[in-house]
Write an enzyme that holds these catalytic residues in place. Structure first.
Site, mmCIF file in Angstrom:
data_model
loop_
_atom_site.group_PDB
_atom_site.id
_atom_site.type_symbol
_atom_site.label_atom_id
_atom_site.label_comp_id
_atom_site.label_asym_id
_atom_site.label_seq_id
_atom_site.Cartn_x
_atom_site.Cartn_y
_atom_site.Cartn_z
ATOM 1 N N LYS A 295 -59.769 29.585 119.607
ATOM 2 C CA LYS A 295 -60.719 28.855 120.454
ATOM 3 C C LYS A 295 -60.002 27.635 121.018
ATOM 4 C CE LYS A 295 -63.357 25.443 120.606
ATOM 5 N NZ LYS A 295 -63.258 25.112 122.019
ATOM 6 N N GLY B 24 -57.033 18.414 115.955
ATOM 7 C CA GLY B 24 -57.956 17.658 116.801
ATOM 8 C C GLY B 24 -58.338 16.353 116.150
ATOM 9 N N SER B 25 -59.555 15.904 116.421
ATOM 10 C CA SER B 25 -59.975 14.572 115.980
ATOM 11 C C SER B 25 -60.407 14.590 114.507
ATOM 12 C CB SER B 25 -61.135 14.103 116.852
ATOM 13 O OG SER B 25 -62.227 14.979 116.674
ATOM 14 N N ASN B 26 -60.442 13.401 113.920
ATOM 15 C CA ASN B 26 -60.799 13.295 112.504
ATOM 16 C C ASN B 26 -62.247 13.662 112.226
ATOM 17 O OD1 ASN B 26 -58.281 11.632 112.709
ATOM 18 N ND2 ASN B 26 -58.659 11.632 110.508
ATOM 19 N N GLY C 193 -62.383 17.447 112.347
ATOM 20 C CA GLY C 193 -61.504 18.062 111.343
ATOM 21 C C GLY C 193 -62.027 17.885 109.924
ATOM 22 N N GLU D 36 -54.876 19.109 111.202
ATOM 23 C CA GLU D 36 -53.978 18.033 111.640
ATOM 24 C C GLU D 36 -54.756 17.178 112.616
ATOM 25 O OE1 GLU D 36 -51.109 16.850 110.775
ATOM 26 O OE2 GLU D 36 -50.785 18.373 109.237
ATOM 27 N N CYS E 75 -50.561 13.017 119.691
ATOM 28 C CA CYS E 75 -50.895 12.573 118.335
ATOM 29 C C CYS E 75 -49.778 11.693 117.787
ATOM 30 C CB CYS E 75 -51.124 13.782 117.429
ATOM 31 S SG CYS E 75 -49.787 14.953 117.477
ATOM 32 N N GLU F 151 -57.203 4.967 116.876
ATOM 33 C CA GLU F 151 -56.413 5.758 117.828
ATOM 34 C C GLU F 151 -57.009 5.588 119.229
ATOM 35 O OE1 GLU F 151 -56.724 10.102 117.643
ATOM 36 O OE2 GLU F 151 -54.534 10.171 117.747
HETATM 37 P P1 NAP Z 1 -61.510 17.394 119.215
HETATM 38 O O1 NAP Z 1 -62.556 16.842 120.083
HETATM 39 O O2 NAP Z 1 -61.650 17.244 117.751
HETATM 40 O O3 NAP Z 1 -61.386 18.950 119.607
HETATM 41 C C1 NAP Z 1 -60.426 19.794 119.025
HETATM 42 C C2 NAP Z 1 -60.950 21.216 119.052
HETATM 43 O O4 NAP Z 1 -62.075 21.324 118.170
HETATM 44 C C3 NAP Z 1 -61.456 21.652 120.425
HETATM 45 O O5 NAP Z 1 -61.166 23.005 120.627
HETATM 46 C C4 NAP Z 1 -62.948 21.426 120.287
HETATM 47 O O6 NAP Z 1 -63.733 22.180 121.182
HETATM 48 C C5 NAP Z 1 -63.163 21.879 118.860
HETATM 49 N N1 NAP Z 1 -64.428 21.435 118.276
HETATM 50 C C6 NAP Z 1 -65.234 20.431 118.686
HETATM 51 N N2 NAP Z 1 -66.333 20.377 117.905
HETATM 52 C C7 NAP Z 1 -66.214 21.360 116.984
HETATM 53 C C8 NAP Z 1 -67.029 21.807 115.910
HETATM 54 N N3 NAP Z 1 -68.183 21.225 115.617
HETATM 55 N N4 NAP Z 1 -66.600 22.862 115.174
HETATM 56 C C9 NAP Z 1 -65.423 23.458 115.433
HETATM 57 N N5 NAP Z 1 -64.615 23.079 116.460
HETATM 58 C C10 NAP Z 1 -64.993 22.033 117.209
HETATM 59 O O7 NAP Z 1 -60.067 16.791 119.580
HETATM 60 P P2 NAP Z 1 -59.409 16.632 121.037
HETATM 61 O O8 NAP Z 1 -60.063 15.482 121.719
HETATM 62 O O9 NAP Z 1 -59.347 17.949 121.721
HETATM 63 O O10 NAP Z 1 -57.902 16.242 120.658
HETATM 64 C C11 NAP Z 1 -57.453 14.948 120.464
HETATM 65 C C12 NAP Z 1 -57.242 14.668 118.995
HETATM 66 O O11 NAP Z 1 -56.328 15.617 118.451
HETATM 67 C C13 NAP Z 1 -56.587 13.326 118.736
HETATM 68 O O12 NAP Z 1 -57.218 12.688 117.655
HETATM 69 C C14 NAP Z 1 -55.151 13.683 118.392
HETATM 70 O O13 NAP Z 1 -54.482 12.741 117.591
HETATM 71 C C15 NAP Z 1 -55.354 14.954 117.664
HETATM 72 N N6 NAP Z 1 -54.114 15.730 117.620
HETATM 73 C C16 NAP Z 1 -53.457 15.817 116.419
HETATM 74 C C17 NAP Z 1 -52.255 16.507 116.331
HETATM 75 C C18 NAP Z 1 -51.538 16.618 115.018
HETATM 76 O O14 NAP Z 1 -50.722 17.521 114.860
HETATM 77 N N7 NAP Z 1 -51.799 15.726 114.056
HETATM 78 C C19 NAP Z 1 -51.720 17.118 117.476
HETATM 79 C C20 NAP Z 1 -52.412 16.998 118.690
HETATM 80 C C21 NAP Z 1 -53.615 16.309 118.741
HETATM 81 P P3 NAP Z 1 -64.184 21.540 122.597
HETATM 82 O O15 NAP Z 1 -62.958 21.370 123.378
HETATM 83 O O16 NAP Z 1 -65.103 22.553 123.142
HETATM 84 O O17 NAP Z 1 -64.856 20.221 122.274
#
Ligand code: NAP
Length: 492
Positions: free
Chosen positions: A174, A227-229, A232, A249, A283, A384
């Site tokens: 997804k 993704g976000s904390n 996650g 992560e 990230c 962040e």
């Molecule tokens: P996000 O909002 O948490 O979304 C990540 C993924 O999760 C998306 O596919 C999102 O779908 C999905 N999602 C949202 N709500 C969900 C739920 N209730 N159940 C299951 N999945 C759900 O994060 P983002 O804004 O895309 O990414 C930015 C974050 O990622 C930052 O905090 C960044 O630091 C982190 N990141 C970490 C790493 C690492 O390796 N540590 C690498 C890259 C990024 P939708 O798109 O439909 O909302």
């Protein structure tokens, strides 16, 4: 503009509902790059069914043959690298050079895990029991859910699906709703390489609908999330409640520590690269520069000069250094943090506003921003931001540099700049981060090298490198008594 369907059982399949979401170019919002389905739980279930059906055959396919598919994918990605990079820039905004770098990293990842098909090694272990041959084998887990963010829409899906498939799992991916096209091109490539139907499935839609449905599906045996904390941590709890394998992560607040004996030119260049590269939407982005007082004035002066020379614009223009924020919400979130920084009393050195006029009016462009005299308790030092904003924290000495570097909840990447080997190793030993750089920027990573963070950044096993194999397999231990003598009674 491409109208996307879900990729299920090797075919593009129309979703159950009619709702679709536009994939907007953040550098030119008049351009709709693609449209993706707002799928439902029923679409997610169909994809899981396909992954379930494909699993026994893929599990039984010898691992070196599974690797052969990945080699074909690698070659096809090489042939289509320009398409992938351009799609990535159009939907995410990063510069074409950055997109090419991301695509190359993804190609390297596929190459590495293709080889892993010939290296899914177990161990032989001497047993206490007589005439017993004891060994371990690595087996796949089953159908898996992979949930990925928008900021690396090629590399992150690839660094999950390549090891998952090499290890014999089938997957439902997804992708982030903001960046659906890059993954569609990957699915095209798998089709062009005659991948068995159902081993890779892609379902578009919101995390709340599709992500949650995947996680709750009884046939899903593991989930890898980036993704976000907020999301996650919740997801990890739900995975634990179901007793399935889970890795998450998440965010970072990565420091570059600059000590008084540092090569200042190098440190300034690295801070700029780490903070403003990929528009700060990494990230591993450098979000804090922790600089000892003795050199802080000069550091800030040199950094300001460098940052003022950065060209912000459309990533397709070769002159551009910094692309747009991925969408309006992300841009506004960064602007909110800039307002918070001003309110908290940090000194704005440069930047701090949206860029307007001419082509800038067509996208979500921000001025690269530096805040100086940030204190460790400020929100801009703790949270962040995920945009082109760097906080400079001045510290009196080496000891306080270390404690300030560690005084955040995250622990992904950290850099230290020093020419003193003893200081370098002290920081390597004491910094609380999963990835430490000495005299190099916080950003970057390599296919064969583990990647991930400690503290609030990461839960579960590390990604990439051989570490990923530990996540994507179950370990089975075999005792083989080749005489039957253990039955004589020495079992306990
Ligand atoms: P996000 O909002 O948490 O979304 C990540 C993924 O999760 C998306 O596919 C999102 O779908 C999905 N999602 C949202 N709500 C969900 C739920 N209730 N159940 C299951 N999945 C759900 O994060 P983002 O804004 O895309 O990414 C930015 C974050 O990622 C930052 O905090 C960044 O630091 C982190 N990141 C970490 C790493 C690492 O390796 N540590 C690498 C890259 C990024 P939708 O798109 O439909 O909302």
């Amino acid at each position: 503009m491409r109208t996307l369907d879900n990729f299920i059982d090797g075919q593009w399949r129309a979703p159950a509902g009619a709702a679709r979401q536009p994939d907007v170019n953040p550098a030119d919002t008049a351009e709709i790059v693609a449209e993706s389905p707002r799928s439902t739980a029923a679409d997610a279930a169909a994809a899981v069914k396909a992954a379930e059906r494909a699993y026994p055959g893929w599990r039984a396919t010898p691992a070196p043959q599974r690797g052969q598919l990945l080699y074909r994918v690698q070659r096809r990605m090489e042939a289509r690298r320009d398409d992938l990079a351009e799609a990535l820039t159009r939907e995410e905004g990063k510069t074409l050079a950055e997109s090419k770098g991301e695509v190359q990293r993804a190609i390297n990842v596929v190459e590495f895990y293709a080889g892993e098909g010939r290296r899914l090694l177990g161990e032989t272990i001497p047993s206490e029991l007589p005439y017993n041959f004891c060994y371990t084998v690595r087996e796949p887990i089953g159908p898996l859910a992979l949930i990925t963010p928008w900021n690396f829409p090629v590399a992150i899906p690839v660094w999950k699906l390549a090891p998952a498939l090499a290890c014999g799992n089938t997957v439902v991916l997804k992708p982030a709703s903001l960046t659906p096209l890059s993954v569609a091109l990957l699915a095209d490539i798998f089709t062009e390489c005659d991948a068995p139907p159902g081993i890779l499935n892609v379902v578009y839609g919101s995390g709340g609908d599709v992500g949650e449905a995947l996680l709750a599906h009884p046939a899903i045996r593991g989930v890898s999330f980036t993704g976000s904390n907020d999301i996650g941590n919740r997801l990890y709890g739900a995975g634990a409640a179901r007793g399935i394998k889970c890795q998450c992560e998440m965010g970072g607040k990565n420091p570059i520590v600059v000590l008084d004996d540092a090569d200042l030119e190098l440190a300034v260049a690295s801070a700029a690269q780490g903070a403003y590269g990929s528009t700060g939407q990494r990230c591993t982005a450098t979000s804090r520069a922790i600089v000892v007082d003795a050199i802080a004035d000069e550091f800030v002066e040199r950094l300001e000069a460098k940052v003022q020379g950065l060209v912000v614009g459309n990533g397709l223009d070769p002159a551009t250094d910094v692309g747009p924020s991925v969408d309006e919400t992300q841009m506004n979130s960064v602007l909110d943090y800039i307002a918070v920084g001003k309110k908290e009393g940090a000194r704005r050195v440069t930047g701090g506003a949206r860029l307007t006029g001419d082509a800038h009016d067509r996208g979500y462009f921000l001025q690269p921003t530096i805040f100086d005299r940030v204190t460790p308790d400020m929100r801009i030092a703790q949270e962040e931001i995920f945009g082109p904003v760097l906080s400079v924290l001045r510290v009196p000495d080496v000891a306080s540099a270390l404690s300030v570097a560690n005084a955040v909840r995250y622990g992904l990447a950290a850099s230290v700049y020093t020419r003193d080997v003893s200081r370098a190793f002290t920081f390597v030993d004491q910094l609380e981060a999963g990835i430490i750089h000495v005299n190099s920027p916080t950003v970057g990573g390599e296919a064969h090298i583990p990647f991930g963070g400690m503290k609030a950044t990461g839960v579960g096993l590390r990604e990439m490198g051989r570490e990923a194999v530990a996540f994507y397999t179950e370990l089975k231990v075999v005792y083989l008594d080749y005489t039957g003598s253990a039955r004589a009674g020495n079992l306990y």
